[in-house]
Scaffold this active site. Structure first.
Site, short mmCIF file in Angstrom:
data_model
loop_
_atom_site.label_atom_id
_atom_site.label_comp_id
_atom_site.label_asym_id
_atom_site.label_seq_id
_atom_site.Cartn_x
_atom_site.Cartn_y
_atom_site.Cartn_z
N TRP A 1 -2.41 9.77 -0.08
CA TRP A 1 -1.44 10.58 0.68
C TRP A 1 -1.48 12.05 0.25
O TRP A 1 -0.55 12.53 -0.38
CB TRP A 1 -0.04 10.00 0.51
CG TRP A 1 0.78 10.18 1.74
CD1 TRP A 1 1.32 11.35 2.18
CD2 TRP A 1 1.16 9.18 2.69
NE1 TRP A 1 2.00 11.13 3.35
CE2 TRP A 1 1.93 9.82 3.69
CE3 TRP A 1 0.92 7.80 2.80
CZ2 TRP A 1 2.46 9.14 4.77
CZ3 TRP A 1 1.46 7.14 3.89
CH2 TRP A 1 2.22 7.79 4.86
N ARG B 1 0.85 -1.18 0.00
CA ARG B 1 0.00 0.00 0.00
C ARG B 1 0.88 1.23 0.00
O ARG B 1 2.08 1.13 0.26
CB ARG B 1 -0.88 0.01 1.24
CG ARG B 1 -1.79 -1.19 1.32
CD ARG B 1 -2.79 -0.97 2.42
NE ARG B 1 -3.87 -1.92 2.33
CZ ARG B 1 -4.09 -2.87 3.24
NH1 ARG B 1 -3.29 -2.99 4.28
NH2 ARG B 1 -5.11 -3.70 3.12
N THR B 2 0.28 2.38 -0.27
CA THR B 2 1.03 3.62 -0.20
C THR B 2 1.56 3.79 1.21
O THR B 2 0.79 3.90 2.15
CB THR B 2 0.14 4.82 -0.54
OG1 THR B 2 -0.51 4.56 -1.76
CG2 THR B 2 0.96 6.08 -0.67
N GLN B 3 2.89 3.73 1.35
CA GLN B 3 3.47 3.89 2.68
C GLN B 3 4.21 5.21 2.79
O GLN B 3 4.56 5.65 3.86
CB GLN B 3 4.40 2.73 2.99
CG GLN B 3 3.61 1.44 3.09
CD GLN B 3 4.48 0.26 3.38
OE1 GLN B 3 5.39 0.35 4.17
NE2 GLN B 3 4.20 -0.85 2.74
N GLN B 4 4.49 5.79 1.66
CA GLN B 4 5.08 7.11 1.65
C GLN B 4 4.77 7.73 0.30
O GLN B 4 4.62 7.02 -0.69
CB GLN B 4 6.59 7.01 1.86
CG GLN B 4 7.25 6.04 0.92
CD GLN B 4 8.76 6.05 1.08
OE1 GLN B 4 9.35 7.09 1.34
NE2 GLN B 4 9.37 4.90 0.90
#
Lengths: 256, 266
Positions: free
Chosen positions: B149, B42-45
């Site tokens: 994000w 998943r989008t972690q940053q």
């Protein structure tokens, strides 16, 4: 031979995204004999940033129940939205408003149903019980709750609650010989205590300030209405005078 | 004999169970090998990022500003990216944070507008509705631990009322007469509040542009992930106007006299 278990079971990595934050502010509720006062400041912050000077934390649910939420604002707003939806369903099913002790139990089950991904929110529910007495219910984020006479929660809980213990429960005070402390305080006294609590919390806590919203719920034909007569900045939220009545008092707090 | 066909033809790991004596279910490669075995990615940053977005309320409606840079870490990767996006006829959204997530948001909001248009029911979405929708999407994605994000500003003007609100990757929302995301919250928000608070109904468009330019300039001087090119959007009774990207004037003459900044004479 290397450690078998570490080889056999490669676990997914811990993710760094934190789904919670803390948005400051303080809430407070005090129950009287035939009224209930629920208050909160209106500042919303994150770290040292003030996000907005006006984000309400206190919400009228019915004509006899008001809910204050404090903690993670996104969870708080979603929680209030879901409670209101359940109350609307109840009204459509039973053609009456849910009694406050039932709302309290509903909130407990709603919070506990998220026991393993909690709403990071401290709730205080204030209003009028079916027998006409003022009630305050306070909750922790996973649903533990109790009925009390007064409760403060949030950023300045540690500043306000001891003050309330002393002034409402008369803790560490001894009555004059031959007298006793009253079980319930009159509305004007309670309003002064609430305002003083918030002005003091504003002085000493950076996350408290900007605005103050004080909700007052009165039971049917309550004589406590006299105590609201001369209050500055009071607005009635209920349409009729023959049931429980809800008022809100809006005040400014220091903005620094 | 190994009865698990998925192990056949694969190199045996001699570092582990070299004699094949370990109970079968505990052998390596015998656990379920689905896509999710090592956790869903998943989008972690954020990867390609935009910096601050600014917005203020003024006499005629809402003004928003954002520079045109999309950074790849410290690399100024894309220098003419539009971070202000119109949604319907009354709303503009501005985004900081991951630009690919922002493009996804643009896509589903555009689809939403088309769906609403196709209904032909005499209703159209105003800024308040779009902000509510966006907030619910952002909150549900954070609740799945799979956030979009971004920090977004939603500005709009409909039925004589202006609207300005914020929503971010946590689903946190709020509204105020001036808003700023990213470094703007530290550097521009104090300037905006000083200039705008209490003057929302009298501030002219010219004054608002001047304030925005000042803030964008301050951000360009101090935010290392910014660029000296920006876009301005206004949302008023006349509709949406997004001005083509243009440069901000800067002055570096002060550097001449400071040792360490200008040309060294000794």
């Amino acid at each position: 031979m290397p450690d078998m278990h570490s080889l056999a079971q490669a676990q997914p990595q811990q993710q760094s995204f934190n789904p919670y934050t803390e948005n400051g502010g303080t809430i407070l509720a005090i129950a009287g004999a035939d009224f209930s006062v629920i208050a909160g400041d209106t500042r919303q912050s994150e770290g040292y940033n003030i996000q907005t000077r006006y984000a309400p934390k206190v919400f009228r649910l019915t004509d006899k129940a008001v809910l204050a939420v404090n903690g993670f604002a996104a969870d708080g707003n979603m929680f209030v939205k879901k409670v209101r939806q359940r109350l609307e369903w109840y009204r459509h099913a039973h053609a009456k408003d849910m009694p406050i002790r039932a709302i309290a139990r509903l909130i407990q089950t709603m919070l506990y149903s998220r026991r393993f991904f909690p709403y990071y929110v401290y709730n205080i529910l204030g209003g009028i019980e079916e027998d006409g007495t003022g009630a305050v219910y306070s909750f922790d984020p996973v649903g533990s709750y109790e009925r009390e006479a007064c409760r403060a929660a949030g950023a300045a809980q540690s500043l306000v609650q001891p003050f309330l213990d002393n002034q409402i429960y008369f803790k560490n005070q001894t009555p004059a010989p031959g007298t006793s402390f009253p079980r319930h305080l009159p509305l004007p006294t309670v309003l002064s205590l609430v305002i003083d609590s918030f002005t003091s919390a504003t002085e000493r806590h950076i996350e408290v300030g900007d605005g103050l919203e004080i909700y007052v719920v009165l039971s049917k034909n309550s004589p406590s209405i006299q105590g609201l007569r001369d209050v500055r900045g009071v607005t009635e939220l209920t349409a009729t005078e023959d049931g429980e009545r809800v008022f809100v008092v809006r005040r400014e707090l220091k903005k620094d | 004999m190994d009865h698990f066909p998925t192990n056949w033809g694969r190199p045996r790991n001699d570092a582990y169970d070299p004699y094949g004596t370990f109970p079968l279910p505990h052998r390596p490669n015998n656990h379920a090998k689905d896509t999710f075995a090592e956790g869903v990615q998943r989008t972690q940053q954020p990867i390609v990022t935009g910096t601050s977005v600014l917005a203020l309320k003024y006499k005629d409606g809402i003004m928003m500003a954002a520079d045109t840079l999309a950074s790849y870490g410290s690399l100024a990767r894309f220098k003419d990216v539009t971070r202000l996006h119109p949604v319907g006829n009354y709303t503009v959204i501005g985004a900081g944070g991951d630009m690919s997530d922002f493009q996804y948001i643009q896509k589903f909001l555009d689809e939403l507008i088309i769906d609403e248009f196709t209904a032909q029911d005499g209703h159209d979405l105003g800024p308040a509705q779009i902000h509510e929708y966006l907030s619910q999407v952002m909150y549900s994605r954070r609740s799945k631990i799979n956030p979009l994000w971004n920090s977004l500003l939603v500005g709009g003007f409909k039925d004589g009322k202006s609207f300005l609100a914020y929503v971010d990757l946590l689903g946190t929302t709020y509204s105020a007469s001036t808003l700023a995301t990213g470094y703007g919250a530290y550097l521009a928000q104090p300037l905006l509040r000083k200039e705008v608070e209490g003057k929302e109904d009298t501030l002219t468009a010219e004054e608002a542009v001047r304030i925005m330019e000042t803030c964008i300039r301050v951000l360009y001087y101090r935010d290392a992930r910014s660029i000296d090119k920006y876009q301005l959007a206004t949302i008023t009774a006349e509709g949406i106007k997004i001005i083509d990207s243009r440069p901000i004037s800067t002055s570096w003459s002060f550097a001449e006299g400071i040792r360490g900044y200008g040309a060294q004479t000794q």
